[in-house]
Design an enzyme around this catalytic site. Structure first.
Site, PDB file in Angstrom:
ATOM      1  N   GLY A  87       0.731  -0.980  10.465  1.00  0.00           N
ATOM      2  CA  GLY A  87      -0.174  -1.116  11.594  1.00  0.00           C
ATOM      3  C   GLY A  87      -0.489  -2.578  11.852  1.00  0.00           C
ATOM      4  O   GLY A  87       0.015  -3.480  11.173  1.00  0.00           O
ATOM      5  N   GLY A  97       1.317   2.648   8.447  1.00  0.00           N
ATOM      6  CA  GLY A  97       1.211   3.451   9.665  1.00  0.00           C
ATOM      7  C   GLY A  97       2.470   4.236   9.986  1.00  0.00           C
ATOM      8  O   GLY A  97       2.402   5.312  10.582  1.00  0.00           O
ATOM      9  N   GLU A 146      -0.597  -0.815   0.320  1.00  0.00           N
ATOM     10  CA  GLU A 146      -1.917  -1.297   0.729  1.00  0.00           C
ATOM     11  C   GLU A 146      -2.713  -1.995  -0.374  1.00  0.00           C
ATOM     12  O   GLU A 146      -3.514  -2.900  -0.084  1.00  0.00           O
ATOM     13  CB  GLU A 146      -2.736  -0.136   1.299  1.00  0.00           C
ATOM     14  CG  GLU A 146      -2.287   0.343   2.670  1.00  0.00           C
ATOM     15  CD  GLU A 146      -1.063   1.266   2.623  1.00  0.00           C
ATOM     16  OE1 GLU A 146      -0.541   1.599   3.698  1.00  0.00           O
ATOM     17  OE2 GLU A 146      -0.638   1.633   1.506  1.00  0.00           O
ATOM     18  N   ASP A 165      -4.097   4.677   3.229  1.00  0.00           N
ATOM     19  CA  ASP A 165      -4.781   5.541   4.196  1.00  0.00           C
ATOM     20  C   ASP A 165      -3.752   6.341   4.987  1.00  0.00           C
ATOM     21  O   ASP A 165      -2.773   6.790   4.425  1.00  0.00           O
ATOM     22  CB  ASP A 165      -5.715   4.716   5.085  1.00  0.00           C
ATOM     23  CG  ASP A 165      -4.973   3.701   5.961  1.00  0.00           C
ATOM     24  OD1 ASP A 165      -3.830   3.311   5.614  1.00  0.00           O
ATOM     25  OD2 ASP A 165      -5.543   3.283   6.989  1.00  0.00           O
TER      26      ASP A 165
END
Length: 348
Positions: free
Chosen positions: A65, A113, A136, A144
């Site tokens: 992302g 993402g 991450e 996430d």
């Protein structure tokens, strides 16, 4: 509408292409909004019998992302980060419950993402150069986009390994572990998409599977997962490191070294989030992830990790804690606290 998404209908196939090849098709807010608009419209369109998503260029499906935006938004104290996470997580949930066949061609980089756009869908078709990761913790954050839901369901040892270390899975490993559930050689992807564009798709799996069967093969078969993965079944991250340190072999030493380079706070939160995610349904997992994400904006490590990896690129982050033992239970629990935001409305 955005030029960063190309969409077309071929026969009964709705085809979405992520169109930021120079940025490895990294997601923006506008891309998430447009994909959401298309999926919602196509789900009730009787002409559309299946949906396929892929990435432009030959390097990535989607490498993540817009992390710099998240960093800048948190620093500025504005709502851009929250708005991005809300629409991205809503899109993850839409994909997870989508009623028509959803096919992701995951060749090249599939990270962050890009994982959220693919792993929650019904068909995840790897190519020759698939490289799957949730990296991450290396930027002082946590896996996430539904990572806290799907990672523990791969098995807690595998889920904690991927989530804590950011390990990169090549095609064979992605197939062995199950993040990919089909393989079509990359040079057949174009003809596979063309075959799906025939007017035979009816919203059920049967015609999709029939076409997939014509193009799939067994794929690479050299994915021997190491026995040392059992180290990741321990009660906390410190115990995982202790187990790895006690094992012989290069693989265990490499995993321990990788973990020690990450943010101790992010590691502790990631371990707990993956453990808790095993008992949550998808909706509740995503709601919890929104809270954790918003709370990470209040931490030093989120900004320091992004600075070191993506802005200054000195690869030398100064984490808020020197060691895992310095992280308290209270500090971890603080990141799981409900935020003041509405908890059940992801979409704006």
């Amino acid at each position: 509408m955005t030029h960063e998404i190309i969409s077309k209908v071929s026969g009964n196939l709705g085809h979405i292409t992520l169109n930021r090849p120079k940025a490895l098709n990294a997601l923006t807010y506008d891309m998430c909004a447009e994909i959401t608009r298309l999926l919602v419209a196509w789900e009730t369109d009787p002409q559309i019998g299946a949906v396929l998503i892929d990435g432009a260029g030959d390097r990535a499906f989607c490498a993540g992302g817009d992390v710099i935006l998240l960093h800048d938004s948190g620093k500025a104290g504005d709502k851009r980060a929250e708005e991005f996470w809300r629409i991205e997580y809503a899109l993850n949930e839409l994909i997870h419950r989508y009623s028509k066949p959803y096919i992701a061609l995951i060749d090249g980089f599939v990270m962050g993402g890009g994982v959220g756009l693919s792993v929650h869908g019904k068909y995840r078709i790897a190519g020759d150069d698939t490289l799957f990761a949730m990296p991450e913790t290396g930027i002082g954050y946590f896996p996430d986009v539904g990572g806290t839901y799907f990672l523990p369901r791969l098995g807690l040892d595998i889920g904690q390994w991927l989530g804590l270390t950011g390990a990169r899975l090549k095609t064979a490993e992605a197939l062995e572990i199950g993040v990919a559930n089909g393989f079509i050689p990359s040079n057949k992807h174009k003809s596979f998409i063309e075959a799906l564009g025939t007017p035979s798709l009816d919203g059920t799996d049967t015609p999709v599977l029939a076409i997939m069967d014509e193009y799939q093969d067994a794929g690479p078969m050299d994915a021997d997962l190491p026995a040392a993965l059992t180290a990741f079944n321990e009660k906390d991250v410190a115990s995982i490191l202790l187990a790895l340190d006690g094992m012989d072999g290069e693989w265990a030493a490499k995993q321990a070294k990788s973990i020690r380079a990450k943010s101790p706070l992010a590691l502790s939160v990631t371990f707990e989030a993956i453990k808790r995610g095993l008992d949550l349904n998808f909706r509740d997992a995503m709601t919890a992830e929104l809270d954790i994400s918003l709370n990470f904006l209040k931490t030093q490590d989120f900004y320091e990790g992004i600075r070191a990896q993506l802005i200054d690129k000195d690869r030398n982050p100064k984490w808020s804690h020197d060691n895992l033992s310095d992280v308290t239970n209270e500090q971890v629990e603080r990141l799981f606290q409900p935020t003041a935001q509405p908890r059940q409305e992801f979409l704006p």
